[in-house]
Design a protein around this motif. Structure first.
Motif, PDB file in Angstrom:
ATOM      1  N   VAL A 252       0.877  -1.163   0.000  1.00  0.00           N
ATOM      2  CA  VAL A 252       0.000   0.000   0.000  1.00  0.00           C
ATOM      3  C   VAL A 252       0.918   1.219   0.000  1.00  0.00           C
ATOM      4  O   VAL A 252       1.739   1.379   0.907  1.00  0.00           O
ATOM      5  N   VAL A 253       0.798   2.071  -1.013  1.00  0.00           N
ATOM      6  CA  VAL A 253       1.794   3.124  -1.220  1.00  0.00           C
ATOM      7  C   VAL A 253       1.133   4.500  -1.301  1.00  0.00           C
ATOM      8  O   VAL A 253      -0.056   4.626  -1.617  1.00  0.00           O
ATOM      9  N   THR A 254       1.913   5.518  -0.994  1.00  0.00           N
ATOM     10  CA  THR A 254       1.575   6.890  -1.338  1.00  0.00           C
ATOM     11  C   THR A 254       2.858   7.588  -1.748  1.00  0.00           C
ATOM     12  O   THR A 254       3.956   7.073  -1.512  1.00  0.00           O
ATOM     13  N   TRP A 255       2.713   8.749  -2.354  1.00  0.00           N
ATOM     14  CA  TRP A 255       3.913   9.489  -2.745  1.00  0.00           C
ATOM     15  C   TRP A 255       4.209  10.581  -1.737  1.00  0.00           C
ATOM     16  O   TRP A 255       3.365  11.028  -0.975  1.00  0.00           O
ATOM     17  N   ASP A 256       5.462  11.022  -1.744  1.00  0.00           N
ATOM     18  CA  ASP A 256       5.853  12.245  -1.047  1.00  0.00           C
ATOM     19  C   ASP A 256       6.376  13.196  -2.106  1.00  0.00           C
ATOM     20  O   ASP A 256       5.829  13.230  -3.211  1.00  0.00           O
ATOM     21  N   ASP A 257       7.455  13.907  -1.858  1.00  0.00           N
ATOM     22  CA  ASP A 257       7.872  14.932  -2.818  1.00  0.00           C
ATOM     23  C   ASP A 257       8.804  14.423  -3.908  1.00  0.00           C
ATOM     24  O   ASP A 257       8.720  14.849  -5.056  1.00  0.00           O
ATOM     25  N   ILE A 305      -5.182   9.798  -4.892  1.00  0.00           N
ATOM     26  CA  ILE A 305      -4.590   8.597  -4.307  1.00  0.00           C
ATOM     27  C   ILE A 305      -4.805   8.526  -2.804  1.00  0.00           C
ATOM     28  O   ILE A 305      -4.364   7.558  -2.176  1.00  0.00           O
ATOM     29  N   TYR A 306      -5.439   9.533  -2.196  1.00  0.00           N
ATOM     30  CA  TYR A 306      -5.802   9.324  -0.794  1.00  0.00           C
ATOM     31  C   TYR A 306      -7.006   8.388  -0.773  1.00  0.00           C
ATOM     32  O   TYR A 306      -7.964   8.544  -1.510  1.00  0.00           O
ATOM     33  N   ARG A 307      -6.906   7.358   0.065  1.00  0.00           N
ATOM     34  CA  ARG A 307      -7.856   6.256   0.013  1.00  0.00           C
ATOM     35  C   ARG A 307      -7.812   5.511   1.337  1.00  0.00           C
ATOM     36  O   ARG A 307      -6.921   5.740   2.161  1.00  0.00           O
ATOM     37  N   ARG A 308      -8.764   4.608   1.507  1.00  0.00           N
ATOM     38  CA  ARG A 308      -8.920   3.923   2.790  1.00  0.00           C
ATOM     39  C   ARG A 308      -9.071   2.422   2.562  1.00  0.00           C
ATOM     40  O   ARG A 308      -9.807   1.990   1.674  1.00  0.00           O
ATOM     41  N   LEU A 309      -8.364   1.630   3.362  1.00  0.00           N
ATOM     42  CA  LEU A 309      -8.409   0.178   3.281  1.00  0.00           C
ATOM     43  C   LEU A 309      -8.762  -0.380   4.650  1.00  0.00           C
ATOM     44  O   LEU A 309      -8.260   0.100   5.677  1.00  0.00           O
ATOM     45  N   LEU A 320      -2.712   9.127   3.037  1.00  0.00           N
ATOM     46  CA  LEU A 320      -2.838  10.542   2.704  1.00  0.00           C
ATOM     47  C   LEU A 320      -1.992  10.922   1.494  1.00  0.00           C
ATOM     48  O   LEU A 320      -0.992  10.268   1.183  1.00  0.00           O
ATOM     49  N   ASP A 321      -2.371  12.001   0.855  1.00  0.00           N
ATOM     50  CA  ASP A 321      -1.596  12.669  -0.191  1.00  0.00           C
ATOM     51  C   ASP A 321      -1.325  14.084   0.306  1.00  0.00           C
ATOM     52  O   ASP A 321      -2.197  14.940   0.288  1.00  0.00           O
ATOM     53  N   LEU A 364      -5.390   3.669  11.579  1.00  0.00           N
ATOM     54  CA  LEU A 364      -4.031   3.917  11.122  1.00  0.00           C
ATOM     55  C   LEU A 364      -4.040   4.980  10.029  1.00  0.00           C
ATOM     56  O   LEU A 364      -4.938   4.994   9.185  1.00  0.00           O
ATOM     57  N   VAL A 365      -3.035   5.849  10.024  1.00  0.00           N
ATOM     58  CA  VAL A 365      -2.942   6.910   9.025  1.00  0.00           C
ATOM     59  C   VAL A 365      -1.573   6.845   8.372  1.00  0.00           C
ATOM     60  O   VAL A 365      -0.543   7.023   9.039  1.00  0.00           O
ATOM     61  N   GLY A 366      -1.544   6.564   7.063  1.00  0.00           N
ATOM     62  CA  GLY A 366      -0.307   6.613   6.299  1.00  0.00           C
ATOM     63  C   GLY A 366      -0.005   8.054   5.959  1.00  0.00           C
ATOM     64  O   GLY A 366      -0.657   8.676   5.129  1.00  0.00           O
ATOM     65  N   ASN A 367       1.034   8.602   6.591  1.00  0.00           N
ATOM     66  CA  ASN A 367       1.268  10.039   6.679  1.00  0.00           C
ATOM     67  C   ASN A 367       2.696  10.340   6.233  1.00  0.00           C
ATOM     68  O   ASN A 367       3.642   9.935   6.894  1.00  0.00           O
TER      69      ASN A 367
END
Length: 550
Positions: A252-257, A305-309, A320-321, A364-367
């Motif tokens: 489960v991924v998100t981007w940063d800068d 891409i902010y989403r919830r599982l 989060l994005d 849980l919050v992916g931050n």
């Protein structure tokens, strides 16, 4: 990461029977070694999977009835990432309930070609919950290596535990991805959560530390064009340790800068000069397109891409994005401006409502950037009372890193106030970005005695941290700096500023615990790691407890 940049300038069919989570983990431990060695699902005698499927396989965003599958095919030698060359081809895919593919439960085909850089993404539905599956792709008479994945538990399931590898900040040039290899070898993970900076945009030598360039980026220039970003993603996906972890568990991924450019915000980035590098919106569109092509991530309307599982009744994960909608970074009292945002209004409302309405035990919050306050100086500014207004200091203290939530005090205050107003507890932020290890209690100037959430920050996989920037061995300056940070910030229960590695999050009904593992040598492709700390939080309280052993 402004501080880092400044430092550099200064120098589909359900399973026929239910399978429990314990069986899933047992199956994973058996399958991982074979999967990562490329021994299961072997190709027929003709063809070469290492050539045709040279970027591996991956899965992501597990649902109770589905999983997202990914690969990239090289149908002809000239069809390299970013080349725009090569033919349109039809790629087959299979999902099975066993690693030998004796029982294929879903199958199909998908077209791909230069328009999508020969990447393949399949959103498979109709699968059974909490079930392990094996998958592969085929082109002609060649099969890819086999990946192992698993679906999530049904929302009303009493799940006993959830274990995830937590990673962030993997700079190719700074070292080898030992963290990925060691996580893949564990065999007990349900998933991996990647919190951003999966790739880095710099040209070769643009972001080295004391170890210099361990292995060189491709392309050698900074990534600007669509071809550049595709080539860079393709390079990363040739790493054997990265391939092993992608093939072992869903991500489960998100981007940063750095998936775009350093210190990105909605309208630009610190590492983007319009005069020499063109329109930022074009560059961001290039980076996003390559990311969507190369990563096993689902997107919502307008490519959000902010989403919830959800993982049974045990946990719900909000990813989060924090780059696409944020205001430009600021300093001084501007960090208090309520008109400035790190989340954007729509995402903030989505986050608040999702946390307070969740029926899961743990929220849980992916931050991607640290949410906890980090004050500097002898006292946090808010303790100075009226003097804060007279001399014009920020309400939550001087921001050491305005690229974090510290630069957006109003958003943090709004979120914490919402959690308290709705008596929402058992919130845990999982954070990356700053290349160092932290265990924090989330407080604001009005909640210093009653933390609203816990925060676990993982170190970088390879990217430079304090001792790398200073150019000294680990353990010399960092312990002094860590002591000063804790002295001014009592909500920071532990921090370590020198080492690279990963975290392992273990969630049960009784506690949410993070264990930190640090690599012995990021420049060695065979490095080992050591356990360095464990901190946990129990239901109903956001106060952290130190663990004495792994």
């Amino acid at each position: 990461m402004a501080w880092a940049r400044q430092a550099l300038r200064g120098k589909l069919i359900g399973m026929p029977e239910h399978v429990t989570r314990r069986v899933v983990l047992q199956a994973a431990s058996v399958a991982t070694a074979a999967t990562t060695a490329g021994l299961v699902g072997a190709a027929p005698a003709t063809g070469a999977p290492a050539t045709t499927f040279q970027h591996g396989v991956a899965s992501g965003d597990p649902l109770p009835d589905g999983i997202l599958l990914w690969t990239r095919v090289t149908p002809t030698p000239d069809a390299a990432p970013g080349s725009g060359a090569g033919p349109e081809v039809t790629v087959r895919w299979q999902v099975a309930s066993d690693p030998a593919f004796a029982a294929v439960v879903a199958a199909g085909s998908v077209e791909t070609g230069p328009a999508r850089d020969h990447t393949v993404k399949v959103d498979v539905r109709g699968l059974g919950p909490a079930t392990p599956y094996w998958y592969r792709f085929g082109l002609g008479d060649v099969w890819s290596a086999t990946g192992r994945t698993a679906t999530a538990s049904a929302p009303d399931t009493e799940l006993a535990s959830l274990r995830a590898g937590i990673v962030s900040c993997a700079d190719w040039e700074a070292g080898y991805f030992g963290s990925y290899r060691l996580l893949a070898a564990r065999g007990d993970l349900d998933l991996v959560i990647h919190l951003g900076d999966y790739i880095y945009e710099y040209g070769t030598g643009g972001f080295p530390g004391s170890d210099g360039v361990v292995r060189q980026h491709q392309p050698a220039n900074e990534t600007l064009t669509l071809a550049d970003y595709r080539i860079r993603h393709g390079l990363y996906k040739t790493d054997p340790d990265l391939q092993a972890l992608h093939a072992a568990v869903p991500w489960v991924v998100t981007w940063d800068d750095h998936e775009i450019a350093n210190d990105a915000w909605s309208g630009g980035a610190e590492n983007h000069d319009p005069a020499t590098e063109g329109d930022y919106a074009t560059r961001r569109a290039n980076a996003h397109k390559a990311y969507f092509e190369w990563m096993p991530v689902r997107t919502g309307d307008n490519n959000t891409i902010y989403r919830r599982l959800r993982f049974g009744r045990l946990a719900e994960l909000s990813m989060l994005d924090l780059r696409t909608y944020r205001s430009q970074q600021a300093s001084g009292t501007a960090v208090d401006d309520p008109a400035r945002t790190i989340t954007g209004d729509a995402q903030m409302e989505w986050l608040k409502q999702g946390l307070t309405s969740s029926t899961a035990r743990w929220k849980l919050v992916g931050n991607s950037v640290m949410i906890s306050r980090l004050d500097v100086g002898a006292l946090p500014a808010w303790l100075l009372g009226p003097l804060a207004q007279l001399i014009g200091v920020p309400q939550n203290g001087f921001a050491l890193n305005a690229d974090q939530w510290d630069g957006y005090n109003a958003d943090r205050d709004e979120l914490v106030a919402h959690l308290r107003a709705h008596n929402t507890r058992d919130v845990v932020f999982l954070t990356g970005d700053i290349h160092t290890s932290w265990a924090n209690e989330l407080v604001t100037r009005t909640t210093v005695g009653d933390p609203a959430a816990a925060e676990f920050v993982v170190p970088s996989v390879t990217s430079d941290n304090l001792n790398d920037f200073i150019g000294l061995p680990a353990g010399i300056v960092s312990p002094v700096a860590a002591g000063l940070i804790r002295g001014t910030n009592p909500h920071v229960k532990w921090t370590e500023l020198d080492n690279h590695g990963y975290g392992v999050l273990h969630v049960t009904a009784a506690r949410a615990r993070m264990d930190w593992y640090h690599l012995r040598d990021r420049t060695s492709p065979t490095t080992t790691a050591r356990w360095v700390a464990g901190w946990s939080v129990v239901p109903g309280s956001s106060r952290l407890r130190k663990e004495s052993a792994p």
